[in-house]
Design a protein around this motif. Structure first.
Motif, mmCIF file in Angstrom:
data_model
loop_
_atom_site.group_PDB
_atom_site.id
_atom_site.type_symbol
_atom_site.label_atom_id
_atom_site.label_comp_id
_atom_site.label_asym_id
_atom_site.label_seq_id
_atom_site.Cartn_x
_atom_site.Cartn_y
_atom_site.Cartn_z
ATOM 1 N N GLU A 80 -4.253 31.064 3.077
ATOM 2 C CA GLU A 80 -5.031 32.187 3.624
ATOM 3 C C GLU A 80 -4.315 32.730 4.856
ATOM 4 N N PHE A 81 -4.078 34.027 4.843
ATOM 5 C CA PHE A 81 -3.407 34.672 5.972
ATOM 6 C C PHE A 81 -4.251 35.872 6.424
ATOM 7 N N PRO A 82 -4.080 36.317 7.675
ATOM 8 C CA PRO A 82 -4.829 37.505 8.117
ATOM 9 C C PRO A 82 -4.511 38.699 7.213
ATOM 10 N N MET A 85 -1.851 41.482 7.986
ATOM 11 C CA MET A 85 -0.456 41.121 8.232
ATOM 12 C C MET A 85 0.315 41.014 6.916
ATOM 13 N N ASP A 89 5.724 39.514 8.541
ATOM 14 C CA ASP A 89 5.133 39.180 9.855
ATOM 15 C C ASP A 89 5.020 37.662 10.005
ATOM 16 N N MET A 90 4.592 37.004 8.919
ATOM 17 C CA MET A 90 4.398 35.547 8.979
ATOM 18 C C MET A 90 5.737 34.827 9.176
ATOM 19 N N ARG A 92 8.368 36.028 10.630
ATOM 20 C CA ARG A 92 8.757 36.252 12.035
ATOM 21 C C ARG A 92 7.972 35.326 12.966
ATOM 22 N N LEU A 93 6.667 35.202 12.691
ATOM 23 C CA LEU A 93 5.825 34.360 13.556
ATOM 24 C C LEU A 93 6.307 32.903 13.527
ATOM 25 N N VAL A 94 6.526 32.389 12.306
ATOM 26 C CA VAL A 94 6.963 30.984 12.194
ATOM 27 C C VAL A 94 8.329 30.800 12.871
ATOM 28 N N ARG A 123 -4.006 41.390 2.291
ATOM 29 C CA ARG A 123 -5.261 41.727 1.611
ATOM 30 C C ARG A 123 -5.006 42.380 0.252
ATOM 31 N N LEU A 137 7.354 29.777 3.799
ATOM 32 C CA LEU A 137 7.110 29.351 5.187
ATOM 33 C C LEU A 137 7.326 27.846 5.348
#
Lengths: 233, 261
Positions: A80-82, A85, A89-90, A92-94, A123, A137
């Motif tokens: 589950e991710f926002p 996003m 994006d994920m 980059r975040l990690v 979504r 990830l």
């Protein structure tokens, strides 16, 4: 893991678990619902605090230890991710959270056929595509330890096979893998070792061949059913 | 690391529809009141009542739902090399800051484009936005406390609604009961102490003082005016507001650091 115990209220979920995992070994954690598989995995990930016992990853305390978590790649059952996003994006975040001094390995993006999906908001993505992002990830910094909770759930057969090939290659690299799945064929294909949990205790711990010899059953599903029936008797 | 996470959460909030809906809600309410009564004190007083009811409700309910919806993602972030305290701070900021910003803009913009706002009214609007922001932060922190303490989503949302009902509605009823039954006794000072126990009522009192509307509260209003226009009064009210903002955050943080996911 040394003598790991955990209770939620009066319900004892882990009743003294002792386990050691070798480098390059893939271990399937199996057991019926409520056996303690998820709690065991969550203790190792630092998500659940054990009441008693010690958990080490690469010699580092697994609880509240960022250095230990740097060694782990985790793929949850439901990714589950926002919603607003994207996969990019994920990634980059990690990358920013891990602060590794090497570039991430994003070969799985191509292997799993993610491509343009990485630019779409979560979504709009299917559960299977989110699962693929989750796999990317987990593996992007070649972790020492993989913790995979139902990794092929929601994946199409092609992506599922590609992920299993990737995991086999990671085992060759020396990565240690803990795996839970209700798809017994996946476990048969990937696991060297089986740990069978029931009521928070280890009821069997050995290789696939040892399990087959013990139960006289060739298929893992039958072998586990035999273990369960034996316990019930 | 905190900056990275806060930036991520805010970016996500900016891309979501709820933030736009929240902004539009306050924009429409303020615009509607301005169209009905103009940029007058009457408009601002009506706005106070709406803000003091809506802000805690949105903060509590939205904060709780947001936490339940994002539980799996929070778990995923916790498996990264991030300290729990840092993650908690970023989650709080990621919900509270966008809510505060959309509320502040929704209230401020209609006044700005209608024009004719005097310096005094500017101070009043600023105080309203400031206290609304404090209430937002307090209610989001309370929502985090509820969602970390209660694993069941429905019960969690029910608890959040219950808290809102107590602080925004029932507390006033209890105070009214206290005034009517003990009216013959000198209870004004005790009443002052009681008001400090509820951030919504405390905000209302401060706003009524700023709006010179305490006269509507009769003798009690005079006592409050005397207290709140003194240096001690300002200090006590300010300290109580800060406490109401900091305590729920610390309590929610304490729970989050010890929570099993």
């Amino acid at each position: 893991m040394e003598n790991v115990r955990k209770s939620f209220g009066d319900n004892q979920v882990l009743a003294g678990i002792d386990l050691q995992f070798q480098r390059g070994e893939t271990t399937a954690i199996v057991g019926p619902n409520g056996a303690g598989k998820s709690t065991l995995i969550k203790c190792l990930l630092g998500l659940v605090r054990p009441d008693h016992g010690r958990l080490l990853i690469g010699g580092l305390n697994a609880q509240h230890n960022a250095a230990a978590r740097r060694l782990v790649g985790y793929m949850p059952q439901h990714a589950e991710f926002p919603g607003g996003m994207t996969g990019r994006d994920m990634i980059r975040l990690v990358e920013e959270l891990r602060q590794e001094d090497r570039a991430p390995d994003l070969s799985l993006v191509r292997t799993l056929g993610l491509g343009a999906d990485l630019e779409q908001p979560f979504r709009t993505l299917s559960g299977g595509t989110r699962q693929k992002v989750s796999a990317v990830l987990a593996s992007m910094f070649a972790p020492h330890v993989y913790v995979l909770d139902e990794p092929t759930a929601g994946l199409d057969p092609v992506a599922g096979a590609a992920l299993k090939d990737h995991m086999a290659a990671e085992r060759e690299r020396g990565a240690t893998t803990l795996l839970t799945s209700h798809v017994m064929a996946d476990l048969e294909e990937l696991a060297d070792r089986v740990v069978f949990l029931l009521d928070g205790r280890i009821r069997f711990d050995g290789t696939m061949n040892e399990l087959r010899e013990l139960t006289g059953r060739e298929r893992l599903e039958r072998a586990i059913a035999t273990l369960l029936e034996g316990d019930a008797a | 690391m905190m900056t990275t996470l806060v930036r991520f959460h805010i970016k996500n909030a900016l891309r979501s529809r709820w933030l736009v809906a929240h902004f539009v809600l306050y924009l429409l309410i303020t615009e509607g009141l301005l169209l009905a009564s103009g940029a007058s004190d009457k408009t601002l007083l009506s706005l106070i009542n709406v803000v003091l009811l809506l802000v805690p409700l949105v903060g509590l309910v939205f904060g709780t739902i947001h936490q339940y919806n994002g539980r799996e993602f929070t778990e995923l972030l916790l498996t990264q090399p991030v300290r729990r305290s840092v993650l908690f701070g970023s989650l709080m900021a990621g919900v509270a800051l966008p809510l505060v910003a959309s509320f502040a803009l929704g209230v401020f913009l209609p006044f700005a484009w209608h024009g004719g706002v005097t310096w005094y009214q500017g101070v009043r609007i600023g105080t309203l936005i400031g206290l609304g922001s404090v209430l937002t932060t307090t209610s989001v922190a309370a929502a985090f406390m509820v969602s970390t303490g209660q694993a069941d989503r429905v019960r969690g949302i029910g608890t959040a609604l219950g808290l809102w009902l107590i602080y925004a509605v029932l507390f006033d009823g209890a105070v009214l009961l206290m005034v009517t039954t003990l009216g013959q006794w000198p209870i004004e000072k005790a009443l002052l102490g009681v008001m400090l126990l509820n951030p919504v009522d405390l905000s209302r009192l401060i706003l009524l003082q700023v709006f010179d509307a305490a006269a509507m509260m009769g003798y009690t209003g005079a006592v409050f005016t005397r207290f709140f226009t003194s240096a001690t009064g300002y200090l006590v009210a300010g300290a109580a507001l800060v406490t109401w903002m900091v305590l729920p955050i610390l309590a929610a943080r304490h729970r989050f650091l010890r929570q099993d996911f």
